[in-house]
Scaffold this motif. Structure first.
Motif, mmCIF file in Angstrom:
data_model
loop_
_atom_site.group_PDB
_atom_site.id
_atom_site.type_symbol
_atom_site.label_atom_id
_atom_site.label_comp_id
_atom_site.label_asym_id
_atom_site.label_seq_id
_atom_site.Cartn_x
_atom_site.Cartn_y
_atom_site.Cartn_z
ATOM 1 N N HIS A 82 30.294 34.516 43.514
ATOM 2 C CA HIS A 82 30.944 35.321 44.520
ATOM 3 C C HIS A 82 31.506 33.934 45.400
ATOM 4 O O HIS A 82 32.314 34.993 45.778
ATOM 5 C CB HIS A 82 29.418 36.131 45.194
ATOM 6 N N ARG A 83 30.902 32.908 45.572
ATOM 7 C CA ARG A 83 31.008 32.318 47.101
ATOM 8 C C ARG A 83 32.697 31.878 46.407
ATOM 9 O O ARG A 83 33.867 31.979 47.606
ATOM 10 C CB ARG A 83 30.660 30.983 46.979
ATOM 11 N N ALA A 84 33.250 31.613 45.864
ATOM 12 C CA ALA A 84 34.708 31.458 45.182
ATOM 13 C C ALA A 84 35.844 33.028 45.065
ATOM 14 O O ALA A 84 36.662 32.059 45.962
ATOM 15 C CB ALA A 84 34.667 30.511 43.247
ATOM 16 N N VAL A 85 34.829 33.850 44.508
ATOM 17 C CA VAL A 85 35.701 34.330 44.871
ATOM 18 C C VAL A 85 36.041 35.476 46.720
ATOM 19 O O VAL A 85 37.282 35.998 47.583
ATOM 20 C CB VAL A 85 35.206 36.090 44.364
ATOM 21 N N HIS A 86 34.935 34.998 47.446
ATOM 22 C CA HIS A 86 35.477 35.541 48.325
ATOM 23 C C HIS A 86 36.578 34.114 49.443
ATOM 24 O O HIS A 86 37.178 34.343 50.358
ATOM 25 C CB HIS A 86 33.800 34.982 49.192
ATOM 26 N N TRP A 87 36.205 32.426 49.025
ATOM 27 C CA TRP A 87 37.440 32.036 49.136
ATOM 28 C C TRP A 87 38.247 32.380 49.030
ATOM 29 O O TRP A 87 39.696 32.094 49.637
ATOM 30 C CB TRP A 87 36.591 30.611 48.667
ATOM 31 N N ALA A 88 38.522 32.764 47.561
ATOM 32 C CA ALA A 88 39.579 32.696 46.571
ATOM 33 C C ALA A 88 40.112 33.636 47.769
ATOM 34 O O ALA A 88 41.543 34.156 47.527
ATOM 35 C CB ALA A 88 39.620 33.062 45.432
ATOM 36 N N ALA A 89 39.567 34.554 47.648
ATOM 37 C CA ALA A 89 41.023 36.323 48.357
ATOM 38 C C ALA A 89 40.865 35.871 49.385
ATOM 39 O O ALA A 89 41.774 36.443 49.935
ATOM 40 C CB ALA A 89 39.463 37.175 48.285
ATOM 41 N N GLU A 90 40.070 35.356 50.151
ATOM 42 C CA GLU A 90 40.827 35.341 51.779
ATOM 43 C C GLU A 90 42.150 34.072 51.998
ATOM 44 O O GLU A 90 42.992 34.503 52.330
ATOM 45 C CB GLU A 90 39.496 34.294 52.923
ATOM 46 N N THR A 91 42.379 33.242 50.821
ATOM 47 C CA THR A 91 43.348 31.875 50.517
ATOM 48 C C THR A 91 44.408 33.231 50.554
ATOM 49 O O THR A 91 45.496 32.857 50.976
ATOM 50 C CB THR A 91 43.354 31.260 49.527
ATOM 51 N N ALA A 92 44.341 33.794 48.585
ATOM 52 C CA ALA A 92 45.283 34.862 48.437
ATOM 53 C C ALA A 92 45.813 35.696 49.864
ATOM 54 O O ALA A 92 47.352 35.518 49.960
ATOM 55 C CB ALA A 92 44.837 35.407 47.082
#
Length: 308
Positions: free
Chosen positions: A28-38
Motif C-alpha cells: 500500500h505504501r508502494a502504491v501511494h508513492w507510485a500513484a503520486e509519482t505517476a
C-alpha cells in the motif's frame, strides 16, 4: 560520460510506472508513492499482481493440480488486492490514469517482464530485521534482475517525503556502472526540481572501524584524488542538467553509513546495481540489506542497460 539515450523504452511517454501489490501494508505504501509519482509526471500507473498458483500449490501440499475452489479463492483474493490498490491510488491521485493486471504467474517473473519497458517498477518493503530473508523473494528477485530502475519504498512515513527541500542522493563508487545511477539520479532530481547530492566513500571499510576519526579525508593527496574521481564521474551530466544543483561529498570510508545518514534528509537514494566493494553488495550482501532495510527514504536501484 555514457551517452544519454532518449530512445530507451523507459523514457518514452507511453512508459508506465509499474507497482506490485499483494494486499500488504508495505505494498500500500508502494502504491501511494507510485500513484503520486505517476500523477506528477503525467504517466500511467500500472498496478500488477501475480497469482503464482505454483507457490500456492506447494504451500497447500499439492504439487500437481489445485482444486477448482482453491483456484477461485486465489483469483478472488488477487482481484481484491487490485481493487484495494486502485481505490488507494484514486484517493491519492484522482486524475491518474490506471490500468491493472492480474496473471496466473509468479509475481517476480511478471514484474521483471514488465520492467523491460516500464518507466520504473515500484515495490514495498517493511521491517528492520537485518536479514535478506525478511525482504521476500519477490523483492530481491526484481531488484536483482529487473530492467531500468526499481524503487523500493520503505514502510516508514518518510517514504512520502517530497519537495525541493529534500535532495536526491546518489552513491558513486568510481565504477562504469555508476553512470546508470547518475543517469537515474539526475533524471529524478530534475523531475522533482530539487538538488542532487553525489556521495563517494574513498574506502569500502565499514565506518565504525574508523570510530574516533574525523569523517573527512585529511590527507590532501587522497582528498584531491577522491574529488577528481567524483568530477570524472559527473563530467557531462551537469551540462546535461544545468538546472540541477549538485553538492559533492567525499568521505574516507563507510559507503553504507554515509548513504543511510544522507537518507535522513533525502527524498530518494539512488545506487547502481553493480559496483566495486561496498556498493557491489547492493544485490547480494550487507550493503543492499542495510539500504533497503534501514534507509529513511525510498531506495532506487538503477540497472545498466544492455543494448544489442
Amino acid at each position: 560520460m555514457a551517452a544519454h539515450r532518449t530512445d530507451r523504452p523507459h523514457n518514452l511517454a507511453s512508459a508506465a510506472i509499474v507497482v506490485g501489490t499483494d494486499g500488504s501494508a508495505a505494498s500500500h505504501r508502494a502504491v501511494h508513492w507510485a500513484a503520486e509519482t505517476a500523477a506528477q509526471r503525467g504517466r500511467t500507473l500500472h498496478i500488477v499482481h501475480g497469482l503464482d498458483l505454483t507457490a500456492a500449490a506447494a504451500a497447500l501440499g499439492s504439487y500437481d493440480v489445485l482444486a477448482p475452489g482453491v483456484i477461485d479463492d486465489i483469483r478472488r483474493c488477487g482481484a481484491e488486492y487490485i481493487t484495494s490498490a486502485t481505490h488507494l491510488a484514486r484517493a491519492v491521485a484522482p486524475s491518474v490514469r490506471i490500468r491493472t493486471e492480474v496473471r496466473e504467474a509468479e509475481s517476480a517473473r511478471l514484474l521483471i517482464a514488465r520492467s523491460a519497458d516500464a518507466h520504473m517498477v515500484v515495490l514495498g518493503a517493511a521491517g528492520d530485521s537485518g536479514t535478506f530473508a525478511h525482504l521476500g523473494s519477490t523483492l530481491l528477485a526484481v531488484v536483482a534482475h529487473g530492467r531500468g530502475t526499481v524503487a523500493v519504498v520503505r514502510h516508514r512515513g518518510a517514504e512520502l517525503r517530497s519537495g525541493g527541500g529534500y535532495p536526491v542522493v546518489v552513491g558513486i563508487d568510481g565504477s562504469a556502472r555508476s553512470q546508470a545511477a547518475l543517469a537515474a539520479a539526475f533524471h529524478e532530481a530534475a523531475e522533482r526540481r530539487t538538488r542532487l547530492v553525489a556521495v563517494h566513500a574513498w574506502c569500502d571499510q565499514r565506518f565504525d572501524r574508523f570510530a574516533g576519526y574525523p569523517n573527512t579525508i585529511t590527507d590532501p593527496v587522497v582528498a584531491a584524488s577522491a574529488q577528481a574521481l567524483l568530477s570524472e564521474q559527473l563530467a557531462g551530466w551537469q551540462e546535461k542538467y544545468p538546472d540541477v544543483p549538485v553538492l559533492r561529498k567525499v568521505y574516507p570510508a563507510g559507503p553504507v553509513h554515509q548513504l543511510i545518514e544522507w537518507s535522513r534528509l533525502a527524498q530518494l537514494v539512488v545506487v547502481g546495481n553493480r559496483g566495486r566493494g561496498g556498493f557491489r553488495g547492493l544485490l547480494l550482501g550487507s550493503t543492499g540489506n542495510a539500504l533497503v532495510q534501514h534507509a529513511h527514504c525510498p531506495v532506487m536501484v538503477a540497472h545498466t542497460e544492455q543494448h544489442r
